[in-house]
Every structure is written in C-alpha cells, then in structure tokens.
Motif scaffolding. Structure first.
Motif, PDB file in Angstrom:
ATOM      1  N   ARG A  53       0.813  -1.217   0.000  1.00 39.79           N
ATOM      2  CA  ARG A  53       0.000   0.000   0.000  1.00 39.79           C
ATOM      3  C   ARG A  53       0.845   1.266   0.000  1.00 39.79           C
ATOM      4  NH1 ARG A  53      -5.751  -1.322   2.795  1.00 39.79           N
ATOM      5  NH2 ARG A  53      -5.641  -3.591   2.703  1.00 39.79           N
ATOM      6  N   GLU A  54       2.125   1.155   0.343  1.00 41.58           N
ATOM      7  CA  GLU A  54       3.005   2.330   0.357  1.00 41.58           C
ATOM      8  C   GLU A  54       3.752   2.515  -0.956  1.00 41.58           C
ATOM      9  OE1 GLU A  54       5.588   2.231   3.726  1.00 41.58           O
ATOM     10  OE2 GLU A  54       3.953   1.905   5.159  1.00 41.58           O
ATOM     11  N   LYS A  55       3.525   1.629  -1.912  1.00 43.04           N
ATOM     12  CA  LYS A  55       4.235   1.708  -3.186  1.00 43.04           C
ATOM     13  C   LYS A  55       3.470   2.563  -4.196  1.00 43.04           C
ATOM     14  CE  LYS A  55       6.462  -2.763  -2.474  1.00 43.04           C
ATOM     15  NZ  LYS A  55       7.202  -3.840  -3.139  1.00 43.04           N
ATOM     16  N   ARG A  56       4.128   2.905  -5.270  1.00 43.82           N
ATOM     17  CA  ARG A  56       3.533   3.753  -6.303  1.00 43.82           C
ATOM     18  C   ARG A  56       2.452   2.997  -7.065  1.00 43.82           C
ATOM     19  NH1 ARG A  56       7.843   6.484 -10.082  1.00 43.82           N
ATOM     20  NH2 ARG A  56       5.868   7.377 -10.841  1.00 43.82           N
ATOM     21  N   ASP A  57       1.375   3.675  -7.428  1.00 43.38           N
ATOM     22  CA  ASP A  57       0.253   3.080  -8.149  1.00 43.38           C
ATOM     23  C   ASP A  57       0.576   2.962  -9.640  1.00 43.38           C
ATOM     24  OD1 ASP A  57      -1.148   3.044  -5.770  1.00 43.38           O
ATOM     25  OD2 ASP A  57      -2.299   4.858  -6.214  1.00 43.38           O
ATOM     26  N   VAL A  58       1.687   2.302  -9.943  1.00 41.49           N
ATOM     27  CA  VAL A  58       2.191   2.230 -11.318  1.00 41.49           C
ATOM     28  C   VAL A  58       2.763   0.845 -11.566  1.00 41.49           C
ATOM     29  CG1 VAL A  58       3.939   3.165 -12.919  1.00 41.49           C
ATOM     30  CG2 VAL A  58       2.723   4.711 -11.367  1.00 41.49           C
ATOM     31  N   ALA A  59       2.666   0.392 -12.816  1.00 42.27           N
ATOM     32  CA  ALA A  59       3.343  -0.837 -13.245  1.00 42.27           C
ATOM     33  C   ALA A  59       4.660  -0.460 -13.915  1.00 42.27           C
ATOM     34  CB  ALA A  59       2.469  -1.619 -14.221  1.00 42.27           C
ATOM     35  N   ILE A  60       5.743  -1.119 -13.521  1.00 43.22           N
ATOM     36  CA  ILE A  60       7.062  -0.819 -14.048  1.00 43.22           C
ATOM     37  C   ILE A  60       7.511  -1.919 -15.010  1.00 43.22           C
ATOM     38  CG2 ILE A  60       8.183  -1.925 -12.058  1.00 43.22           C
ATOM     39  CD1 ILE A  60       9.529   1.171 -13.914  1.00 43.22           C
ATOM     40  N   PHE A  61       8.167  -1.521 -16.098  1.00 35.70           N
ATOM     41  CA  PHE A  61       8.782  -2.498 -17.009  1.00 35.70           C
ATOM     42  C   PHE A  61      10.119  -1.964 -17.485  1.00 35.70           C
ATOM     43  CE2 PHE A  61       9.833  -3.822 -21.345  1.00 35.70           C
ATOM     44  CZ  PHE A  61       9.945  -5.183 -21.159  1.00 35.70           C
ATOM     45  N   ARG A  62      11.149  -2.800 -17.332  1.00 39.97           N
ATOM     46  CA  ARG A  62      12.452  -2.578 -17.953  1.00 39.97           C
ATOM     47  C   ARG A  62      12.905  -3.926 -18.506  1.00 39.97           C
ATOM     48  NH1 ARG A  62      10.938   1.744 -17.120  1.00 39.97           N
ATOM     49  NH2 ARG A  62      12.021   3.591 -16.322  1.00 39.97           N
ATOM     50  N   GLY A  63      13.182  -3.970 -19.806  1.00 41.87           N
ATOM     51  CA  GLY A  63      13.610  -5.235 -20.389  1.00 41.87           C
ATOM     52  C   GLY A  63      14.067  -5.067 -21.816  1.00 41.87           C
ATOM     53  N   ASP A  64      14.758  -6.091 -22.312  1.00 38.58           N
ATOM     54  CA  ASP A  64      15.243  -6.086 -23.688  1.00 38.58           C
ATOM     55  C   ASP A  64      14.101  -6.317 -24.668  1.00 38.58           C
ATOM     56  OD1 ASP A  64      17.778  -5.706 -22.782  1.00 38.58           O
ATOM     57  OD2 ASP A  64      18.473  -7.745 -23.154  1.00 38.58           O
ATOM     58  N   LEU A  65      14.248  -5.755 -25.853  1.00 34.31           N
ATOM     59  CA  LEU A  65      13.332  -6.005 -26.949  1.00 34.31           C
ATOM     60  C   LEU A  65      14.104  -6.707 -28.062  1.00 34.31           C
ATOM     61  CD1 LEU A  65      11.528  -2.537 -27.138  1.00 34.31           C
ATOM     62  CD2 LEU A  65      10.987  -4.503 -25.687  1.00 34.31           C
ATOM     63  N   GLY A  66      13.380  -7.271 -29.029  1.00 33.54           N
ATOM     64  CA  GLY A  66      14.057  -7.943 -30.132  1.00 33.54           C
ATOM     65  C   GLY A  66      13.091  -8.756 -30.959  1.00 33.54           C
ATOM     66  N   PRO A  67      13.591  -9.350 -32.046  1.00 35.14           N
ATOM     67  CA  PRO A  67      12.716 -10.058 -32.993  1.00 35.14           C
ATOM     68  C   PRO A  67      12.039 -11.286 -32.422  1.00 35.14           C
ATOM     69  CG  PRO A  67      15.050 -10.384 -33.520  1.00 35.14           C
ATOM     70  CD  PRO A  67      14.994  -9.305 -32.498  1.00 35.14           C
ATOM     71  N   VAL A  68      12.617 -11.905 -31.380  1.00 37.41           N
ATOM     72  CA  VAL A  68      11.982 -13.099 -30.804  1.00 37.41           C
ATOM     73  C   VAL A  68      11.128 -12.738 -29.591  1.00 37.41           C
ATOM     74  CG1 VAL A  68      13.796 -14.634 -31.631  1.00 37.41           C
ATOM     75  CG2 VAL A  68      14.000 -13.603 -29.352  1.00 37.41           C
ATOM     76  N   LYS A  69      10.894 -11.470 -29.397  1.00 36.89           N
ATOM     77  CA  LYS A  69      10.091 -11.010 -28.264  1.00 36.89           C
ATOM     78  C   LYS A  69       8.973 -10.078 -28.753  1.00 36.89           C
ATOM     79  CE  LYS A  69      14.357 -11.052 -25.543  1.00 36.89           C
ATOM     80  NZ  LYS A  69      15.306 -10.283 -24.719  1.00 36.89           N
ATOM     81  N   PRO A  70       8.147 -10.551 -29.675  1.00 36.31           N
ATOM     82  CA  PRO A  70       7.115  -9.653 -30.244  1.00 36.31           C
ATOM     83  C   PRO A  70       6.117  -9.155 -29.218  1.00 36.31           C
ATOM     84  CG  PRO A  70       6.704 -11.945 -30.863  1.00 36.31           C
ATOM     85  CD  PRO A  70       8.060 -11.910 -30.237  1.00 36.31           C
ATOM     86  N   ASN A  71       5.876  -9.936 -28.153  1.00 36.51           N
ATOM     87  CA  ASN A  71       4.936  -9.490 -27.121  1.00 36.51           C
ATOM     88  C   ASN A  71       5.439  -8.222 -26.434  1.00 36.51           C
ATOM     89  OD1 ASN A  71       7.061 -11.106 -26.058  1.00 36.51           O
ATOM     90  ND2 ASN A  71       5.952 -11.362 -24.136  1.00 36.51           N
ATOM     91  N   ARG A  72       6.740  -8.127 -26.269  1.00 29.85           N
ATOM     92  CA  ARG A  72       7.295  -6.928 -25.637  1.00 29.85           C
ATOM     93  C   ARG A  72       7.199  -5.722 -26.568  1.00 29.85           C
ATOM     94  NH1 ARG A  72      12.568  -8.755 -22.011  1.00 29.85           N
ATOM     95  NH2 ARG A  72      11.547 -10.482 -20.925  1.00 29.85           N
ATOM     96  N   ASP A  73       7.358  -5.958 -27.874  1.00 31.22           N
ATOM     97  CA  ASP A  73       7.203  -4.866 -28.832  1.00 31.22           C
ATOM     98  C   ASP A  73       5.770  -4.340 -28.813  1.00 31.22           C
ATOM     99  OD1 ASP A  73       9.833  -5.170 -29.541  1.00 31.22           O
ATOM    100  OD2 ASP A  73       9.426  -6.347 -31.330  1.00 31.22           O
ATOM    101  N   VAL A  74       4.779  -5.255 -28.743  1.00 32.64           N
ATOM    102  CA  VAL A  74       3.380  -4.838 -28.659  1.00 32.64           C
ATOM    103  C   VAL A  74       3.155  -3.997 -27.406  1.00 32.64           C
ATOM    104  CG1 VAL A  74       1.009  -5.662 -28.331  1.00 32.64           C
ATOM    105  CG2 VAL A  74       2.512  -6.800 -29.996  1.00 32.64           C
TER     106      VAL A  74
END
Length: 333
Positions: A162-183
């Motif tokens: 409950r003390e954390k930010r009301d946000v979803a965080i994402f940090r990660g690599d992108l690339g041709p075999v990761k189309p879900n991350r590109d979307v």
C-alpha cells in the motif's frame, strides 16, 4: 547511462553474484566424482524416510514425465547426447555446472542428452533442459534447475504494497523473438500512460525513444506492479517479483522452468492481462481500488515461493529427477 549510474547499478543491482557462483562451481569440480557417487544411495534413501516424501515424488514426476522405458537412440541426436562422464564443457557454462552438480552422483557411463540455452521447441529424444513449452506433449523435455544463478533469485522486501507507487514498471530487452514486448512498448512506451512506466534496456532501430537505463531490483520494488513478460523463453524476473511485496503482471504463461510456471493460477499468484494488453490499465485500477485482493495475491505468491527455498530438499528432488531419467533412458544399455 552515465558512468556514475553504471557503477551504481553494478554495485546495487540486487542480482546473484556470478563470481561467487563460479568459485563454488570450480571448487565442486575439483572434488573427485566417486565421493559424490558414494553418497547417492544414502540421499535417495533419505527421500523415502521424509514426511514430505510424496511431495518430493510429485515434484520429480512433474519435471520428468517420460515413460518407464524410453531409451536414448545415440544416433538420433548425436551432437547433444553422450555419456555423462564425457560431457564437454558447454558454451553456456552455468548450464554445464548446474547439470553436473547432480549428474556426478551417478555412474559416469550413463548416457544423457542436454541442451543449454533458451529452448522453446520439443526435442526428438528425452533431453535435460532449463525450459519447456506448456503443452500436453512435452514429456521429452525434462527440466532441471539450470542457469539458476540468473533465473532463481528471491528478494527480501520490507516495503508494504500500500506504500508503493500506483504504477506498473517495465524494464527489459526487446528484439525479434520477443514480439509481445514490442506490442507492449507500442502501447505504453514513451510515457503513453500515467499508470505504466515502460522502457527498453536496449536500443531498437526506429524506437530510440523507448530506451532507458537499467533499474536495480530495489528500484523496481517501489512500484505496486512489475510487468513480467516472457522473452526468449520465460520471464526471468517472475521468481523475485513473486517473492516481493509487489505483484507480477503478465499475459497467460506459455513456458515453464523448475519454478513450475504451469501450476501458477492467474489472479491468485499473479495478475493476468490479455495478450494484447488492452485491459492492463483496467486491471491495475481494479487492484488499486481493491487492496485486500491485491495483498491476497501477494500472500499466495509468497506461499508458492517458499516451496523452493529449502535447498537440501531441492537437491533431493533434482537427484530423483535424474534417477528417473536415467532409469528410463538407459534401461536397455
């Protein structure tokens, strides 16, 4: 990323220490294998006397689904099968060390097939792997806890949800075999949503604006939600997110490792969203306004993670997996 920031990340990233891992691995390799083989029967016998015997057998059966007589044809996949005593060092050394850590307890003339890396296809012979597709016909893929220095990491998180930010965080690599991350980045990158802080940690041609520096695990834990998106195979952050007081958010999982992702229950262990992420903001708003339900997910995730934190029991399960594998594949040799 500035030099100061790179140094800070190097010292505080929160990941397992590879130097310590390799020091222990090479030290273990210096011990004669016959000393390990002398202990095998005692360790396997211990399983049958334990109060959690049935649980250990269920875990081993989950990882190794091959039948009682499934010999390895030495000509079927010659480049990936050999006697375990003749196993050469793999290019990905962590896979070699994690496999032979347990294989050394067995006769060096037993034959196995082992394939390192991010494997997302079904193998032609029973093969030791880190990951397999979540499908009914995956019995040829036998899972061990490989590359665990990268994938098996749990954290201690003292900050209440409950003390954390009301946000979803994402940090990660992108690339041709990761189309879900590109979307995902196409929808939420470059500050398109106030509820999602999304950036790539590598530079993709045409989308330099998506790039940002890496964040430490501790910095991720300032957020109520952490996106856990499959990449080359599984999402490597899922384990530590589920051990924290943040909640993993992901579409339905398609692959599994030693973490038995196939047994996770959506919206009980993690928050599930649609593959196109069209309902992501709606799902985040729901749990922000229903904190009791969010904290129940965190509690269920912690309970799930605890089963992997008994190191001795994990060792016994790994030995039982290999025993079942060798008993089946080497029966006619």
């Amino acid at each position: 990323m500035t030099l100061r920031r790179k140094l800070y990340y190097l010292l505080h990233n929160g990941k397992n220490n590879h130097l310590t891992y390799f020091a222990r691995a090479y030290l273990r390799e210096s011990v004669p294998a016959w000393l390990f083989r002398c202990r095998k029967e005692r360790l396997l016998g211990e399983i049958e006397r334990r109060s959690d015997r049935d649980y250990i057998h269920r875990r081993a059966d989950y990882y190794c689904k091959i039948g009682s007589d499934t010999p390895i044809d030495p000509t079927a996949w010659r480049e990936h099968s050999c006697e375990i005593g003749r196993q050469p060092m793999l290019k990905q050394k962590t896979y070699f060390f994690d496999a032979v850590e347990y294989a050394r307890y067995f006769d060096s003339h037993l034959r196995w097939a082992i394939l390192p890396g991010d494997v997302t296809f079904l193998t032609p012979v029973p093969t030791i792997l880190k990951c397999r597709p979540l499908r009914d016909d995956n019995a040829s893929s036998v899972i061990l806890n490989l590359d665990k220095v990268r994938h098996f990491l749990f954290v201690s998180d003292s900050k209440p949800w409950r003390e954390k930010r009301d946000v979803a965080i994402f940090r990660g690599d992108l690339g041709p075999v990761k189309p879900n991350r590109d979307v995902f980045m196409g929808m939420f990158g470059n500050g398109q949503s106030a509820m999602v802080d999304a950036a790539s940690t590598n530079i993709i041609d045409g989308h330099e604006e998506w790039h940002s520096g890496k964040m430490t695990i501790g910095e991720h834990l300032d957020y109520k939600f952490v996106m856990s998106l499959e990449g080359n195979d599984v999402a490597s952050n899922l384990k530590w997110v589920m051990s924290s007081n943040s909640i993993a958010v992901t579409p339905r999982l398609t692959r599994e490792t030693w973490f038995m992702e196939g047994t996770l229950v959506p919206n009980y262990h993690y928050i599930e969203v649609k593959p196109d992420f069209s309902d992501l903001e709606e799902r985040l708003r729901y749990y922000i306004s229903h904190p009791d339900e969010a904290e129940a997910i965190i509690s269920h995730a912690h309970e799930y993670v605890r089963q992997f934190q008994d190191k001795h029991r994990e060792k016994l399960i790994a030995l039982l997996v290999l025993k079942k594998y060798f008993d089946s594949t080497n029966r006619k040799q």
